[in-house]
Design an enzyme around this catalytic site. Sequence first.
Site, PDB file in Angstrom:
ATOM      1  N   GLU A  45     -12.776  15.099  -1.444  1.00 59.13           N
ATOM      2  CA  GLU A  45     -14.151  15.203  -1.929  1.00 59.13           C
ATOM      3  C   GLU A  45     -14.393  16.648  -2.367  1.00 59.13           C
ATOM      4  OE1 GLU A  45     -18.138  14.733   0.454  1.00 59.13           O
ATOM      5  OE2 GLU A  45     -17.052  12.831   0.477  1.00 59.13           O
ATOM      6  N   ASP A  56     -27.481  19.082   2.632  1.00 59.82           N
ATOM      7  CA  ASP A  56     -26.444  19.883   3.272  1.00 59.82           C
ATOM      8  C   ASP A  56     -27.015  20.905   4.244  1.00 59.82           C
ATOM      9  OD1 ASP A  56     -23.914  18.957   2.095  1.00 59.82           O
ATOM     10  OD2 ASP A  56     -24.869  19.531   0.208  1.00 59.82           O
TER      11      ASP A  56
END
Length: 271
Positions: A45, A56
């Site tokens: 990824e 995040d």
Amino acid sequence: MSAIGSAFSKDKSIFIPYISLGDPDYDSCVDWASALIEGGAGILELGIPFSDPVADGPVIQQAFKRALVHPFSMDKILDVTAKIHAKYPHIPLVYLTYFNPIFHYGFERFGERAKASGVQGLILPDLPYDTPETEGLTKELNRRGIDLIHLVTPATPAARMKGIRDFASGFIYYVTSYGVTGERTTLSDGLEKRIQTAQKLFSLPVCAGFGISTPEQAAEISSFADGIIIGSAVQRIIEQNGSEPEKCKVKLKEYALSVSRSLRGFEQQAG
């Protein structure tokens, strides 16, 4: 079956590490990718830096901050991705980013360049499935055989999962806990049951991410999940060692090996 789908098997769980492209520079990311793949990654990824990464936590936020010291260039990101793909054409590459960079670049243009660079999947945490933009993007990705991978959280009701099912491909990214990405010391209650419910509802592999950091956690979750996604723990190694490239590569490979060897079905993968 897509390239991503063919990476999975009912007999094993695969390791999906994440790196933020551009941290500390783009060329180094080819080395980070190599270390993780040689350490057992089944899918890689790749994070495209964005200034407002709402899903995040602090480790990846700081990685994006370091990356964005360099002028942002989607073309540079695609070129680096192509270098990784040329070295490891058998490893599916998945982008994780946010809607704005893809929209700004243009759906059709992005689809063409991403396919040519070896990208097999795209994850956009801030793009709901039930929008005109999703429909337009899905059309362009489908034309090129690129999977649009959707997230499911503990708060996603069954009715919404059924809606997501009509658009999702590749695998389902199951968010293991509330909040943003980051390392956690304990697993959320009821995780196994929730993932098993998602596996029954979707005819796709279900991979667990958010909060997983240790081989022990990965081993436990891999007993019921089809894949284990780890980002912050990988980025922390880069944060702490990226200024010493050779040392960083060694530590990344060691960490990847410790995780991949802990997963269900490792013997079949190694064999």
